[in-house]
Scaffold this active site. Structure first.
Site, PDB file in Angstrom:
ATOM      1  N   GLY A  57     -42.013 -34.979  42.586  1.00  0.00           N
ATOM      2  CA  GLY A  57     -41.751 -33.699  42.398  1.00  0.00           C
ATOM      3  C   GLY A  57     -40.272 -33.333  43.537  1.00  0.00           C
ATOM      4  O   GLY A  57     -40.761 -32.125  43.683  1.00  0.00           O
ATOM      5  N   HIS A  58     -40.070 -34.248  43.914  1.00  0.00           N
ATOM      6  CA  HIS A  58     -38.965 -33.549  45.246  1.00  0.00           C
ATOM      7  C   HIS A  58     -37.619 -34.740  45.428  1.00  0.00           C
ATOM      8  O   HIS A  58     -38.546 -35.564  44.681  1.00  0.00           O
ATOM      9  CB  HIS A  58     -39.879 -33.552  46.258  1.00  0.00           C
ATOM     10  CG  HIS A  58     -40.879 -34.432  46.702  1.00  0.00           C
ATOM     11  ND1 HIS A  58     -40.468 -36.061  47.488  1.00  0.00           N
ATOM     12  CD2 HIS A  58     -41.759 -34.891  46.556  1.00  0.00           C
ATOM     13  CE1 HIS A  58     -41.346 -37.290  47.076  1.00  0.00           C
ATOM     14  NE2 HIS A  58     -42.425 -36.096  46.858  1.00  0.00           N
ATOM     15  N   ALA A  59     -36.935 -34.775  46.111  1.00  0.00           N
ATOM     16  CA  ALA A  59     -35.815 -35.731  46.534  1.00  0.00           C
ATOM     17  C   ALA A  59     -35.320 -36.120  48.064  1.00  0.00           C
ATOM     18  O   ALA A  59     -36.610 -34.676  48.994  1.00  0.00           O
ATOM     19  CB  ALA A  59     -34.610 -35.486  46.421  1.00  0.00           C
ATOM     20  N   ARG A 104     -37.405 -37.786  41.834  1.00  0.00           N
ATOM     21  CA  ARG A 104     -38.357 -38.855  40.921  1.00  0.00           C
ATOM     22  C   ARG A 104     -39.930 -38.276  41.259  1.00  0.00           C
ATOM     23  O   ARG A 104     -40.307 -36.902  41.984  1.00  0.00           O
ATOM     24  CB  ARG A 104     -38.874 -40.377  42.640  1.00  0.00           C
ATOM     25  CG  ARG A 104     -40.364 -39.274  43.911  1.00  0.00           C
ATOM     26  CD  ARG A 104     -39.498 -38.420  44.876  1.00  0.00           C
ATOM     27  NE  ARG A 104     -38.103 -38.989  45.353  1.00  0.00           N
ATOM     28  CZ  ARG A 104     -38.167 -40.007  46.459  1.00  0.00           C
ATOM     29  NH1 ARG A 104     -39.349 -40.480  46.506  1.00  0.00           N
ATOM     30  NH2 ARG A 104     -36.534 -40.311  46.652  1.00  0.00           N
ATOM     31  N   ILE A 129     -36.662 -32.598  50.158  1.00  0.00           N
ATOM     32  CA  ILE A 129     -36.066 -30.838  48.979  1.00  0.00           C
ATOM     33  C   ILE A 129     -36.774 -30.982  47.714  1.00  0.00           C
ATOM     34  O   ILE A 129     -37.484 -31.669  46.866  1.00  0.00           O
ATOM     35  CB  ILE A 129     -34.575 -31.184  47.904  1.00  0.00           C
ATOM     36  CG1 ILE A 129     -33.728 -31.745  49.429  1.00  0.00           C
ATOM     37  CG2 ILE A 129     -34.301 -30.965  47.435  1.00  0.00           C
ATOM     38  CD1 ILE A 129     -32.430 -32.568  48.783  1.00  0.00           C
TER      39      ILE A 129
END
Ligand code: TYD
Length: 145
Positions: A57-59, A104, A129
């Site tokens: 749940g982030h980049a 992802r 992020i």
């Protein structure tokens, strides 16, 4: 592992590691700047993951990673800001290279699954992020289009 929809171009690809097999079992190895396209600065792994858990749940702004299922299986959902794809990881010698600016998420972990990640940099929370709209803005800002 299977690709069940279109892959984002350029930023995500499969990495096949060597295997040495004999009657005693299989041996797989990985070398930074050889089998993965960066010097490996960090290795971490997820285990004891509840089957209904969602990870990721982030980049990342800079970080590159390669994700493997060392044991068991899980789903890796990929989003480059334009299109989505997903991989079912279950082969310990085949990983997914995730470039910077890729959102992802991971879920559907099997009982006892172990996810290993090779990373290009040490841990740095400032590189994350974690907000999806901020991610979309970062993709737009980095695009030459
Ligand atoms: P996070 O990367 O958000 O986990 P996931 O993407 O698997 O859901 O990390 C979870 C927590 O662990 C967060 O507080 C940061 C910490 N962490 C470290 O301290 N070092 C690391 O190398 C990693 C990957 C996470």
């Amino acid at each position: 592992m299977g690709v069940t929809s279109r892959m984002p171009s350029g930023s995500v690809r499969l990495i096949d590691l060597p295997v040495v097999s004999d009657p005693r079992g299989d041996l797989t190895f990985v070398e930074g700047c050889n089998h993965v396209p960066f010097a490996i600065a960090r290795v971490y792994y997820l285990y004891n993951v509840p089957v209904d858990a969602e990870r990721g749940g982030h980049a990342h702004k800079v970080l590159q990673q390669v994700v493997f299922a060392l044991s068991g299986s899980f789903r890796l959902k990929i989003d480059n800001g334009l299109e989505q794809s997903e991989f079912w990881l279950r082969n310990p010698r085949q990983g997914v290279l995730i470039d910077r600016l890729i959102w992802r998420e991971m879920d559907a972990f099997s009982q006892g699954a172990v996810c290993m990640v090779l990373a290009s940099h040490p841990y740095d929370e400032a590189d994350y992020i974690r907000d999806y709209d901020t991610f979309l803005r970062a993709v737009r800002d980095s695009s030459c289009l």
